[in-house]
Design an enzyme around this catalytic site. Structure first.
Site, PDB file in Angstrom:
ATOM      1  N   TYR A   1       1.043  -1.299   0.039  1.00 38.43           N
ATOM      2  CA  TYR A   1      -0.290   0.073  -0.185  1.00 38.43           C
ATOM      3  C   TYR A   1       0.839   1.387   0.099  1.00 38.43           C
ATOM      4  CZ  TYR A   1      -3.168   3.893   1.746  1.00 38.43           C
ATOM      5  OH  TYR A   1      -4.367   4.603   1.618  1.00 38.43           O
TER       6      TYR A   1
ATOM      7  N   ASP B   1      -1.987  -1.142  -4.031  1.00 36.41           N
ATOM      8  CA  ASP B   1      -2.529   0.220  -4.235  1.00 36.41           C
ATOM      9  C   ASP B   1      -1.572   1.182  -4.172  1.00 36.41           C
ATOM     10  OD1 ASP B   1      -3.790   2.704  -4.679  1.00 36.41           O
ATOM     11  OD2 ASP B   1      -5.243   2.670  -2.403  1.00 36.41           O
TER      12      ASP B   1
ATOM     13  N   HIS C   1     -12.813   1.361  -3.929  1.00 32.86           N
ATOM     14  CA  HIS C   1     -11.221   0.243  -4.871  1.00 32.86           C
ATOM     15  C   HIS C   1     -12.809  -0.829  -4.928  1.00 32.86           C
ATOM     16  CE1 HIS C   1      -7.532   2.236  -4.124  1.00 32.86           C
ATOM     17  NE2 HIS C   1      -8.103   3.229  -3.080  1.00 32.86           N
TER      18      HIS C   1
END
Length: 267
Positions: free
Chosen positions: A113, A152, A256
């Site tokens: 992330y 992400d 998302h």
């Protein structure tokens, strides 16, 4: 086929109330890399250490209700690497690597992330520090083993990776420095590159169907004003085995969408 999913949960407790566990049971990925768990070890142990018959492994942030990544898997890892050795960013729970090594191969699945810089200059500078120290880590890893990093990334690489690219050129996530970092990472001949954006390998020209994140402001989701922020980044040998891709835009466990890629190998 090895089906690998990436999904930013925006909170594991929130996502499970919205049905992510039953979705995992229905789609049956081999592994699902999750980001923004937003929970601590004690929270996981009482409810989330195993979902949809998959065992979870995690890297938690020290700060409560913040960041955190995990991987749920049907396969027993040979090793679990929590963090990548960063003095600053390992405290934020941004990196988990599961190794599935055998005498014939060295294989890693990574959930990552990347920091967001959208809250202001201080976090944008932190994002740049992360990118600067994470790049050599990926290059070293590439020299030692095959891997797929799911996560992400908080960067839309090209103009086709977001709806309103013209008006976002000065916004975090589409800044020239961020995009240049991705370009170098994916460069085919630069010694500082060599990784593959697997989705773009399979779908080199898609626009509106490529998005994986939509702002909660206005009618961004309804109007599909999105960004492609969630990636599979792989070493070339593994990227060459990618066969199928699916972005599940119509499921709403968070802001998302899950992205699943099918690879032509078995554990």
């Amino acid at each position: 086929m090895f089906n690998l999913t990436s999904l930013n949960l925006n909170g594991i407790r929130s996502a499970t109330t919205k049905g992510v566990e039953s979705w995992m049971a229905a789609t049956r990925p081999d592994c699902i890399c999750v980001q923004e768990v937003k929970a601590q070890a004690a929270d996981i142990a009482t409810r989330f250490e195993r979902l949809a018959e998959m065992d979870g492994h995690f890297h938690f942030a020290q700060k409560k209700g913040y960041s955190g990544v995990g991987i749920y898997t049907r396969h027993l890892p040979s090793d679990v690497i929590v963090g990548y050795g960063s003095t600053e960013f390992d405290a934020e729970g941004r990196y988990l690597e599961l190794r599935f090594d055998t005498p014939k191969r060295k294989l890693s699945i990574i959930s990552a992330y990347f920091p967001s810089g959208s809250s202001g200059e201080e976090r944008q500078l932190a994002k740049y520090r992360f990118l600067a120290e994470f790049h050599p880590h990926l290059m070293q890893l590439k020299g030692e083993r095959e891997f797929i990093l799911c996560g992400d990334i908080n960067i839309a690489h090209q103009q086709i990776d977001l709806k309103n690219w013209r008006s976002n050129q000065k916004n975090s996530g589409f800044l020239p420095e961020e995009r240049a970092w991705m370009t170098k990472l994916l460069h085919t001949t630069d010694e500082g590159g060599g990784l593959i954006d697997v989705y773009r390998q399979l779908q080199p020209t898609t626009t509106d169907t490529a998005y994986t994140w939509w702002s909660n402001r206005g009618q961004a989701y309804a109007n599909n004003v999105g960004w492609r922020l969630d990636y599979h980044l792989a070493t070339p040998a593994l990227a060459a085995l990618a066969r199928t891709e699916t972005i599940y835009k119509d499921v709403k466990f968070s802001d998302h969408a899950p992205i699943t890629i099918g690879y032509d190998f078995k554990m």
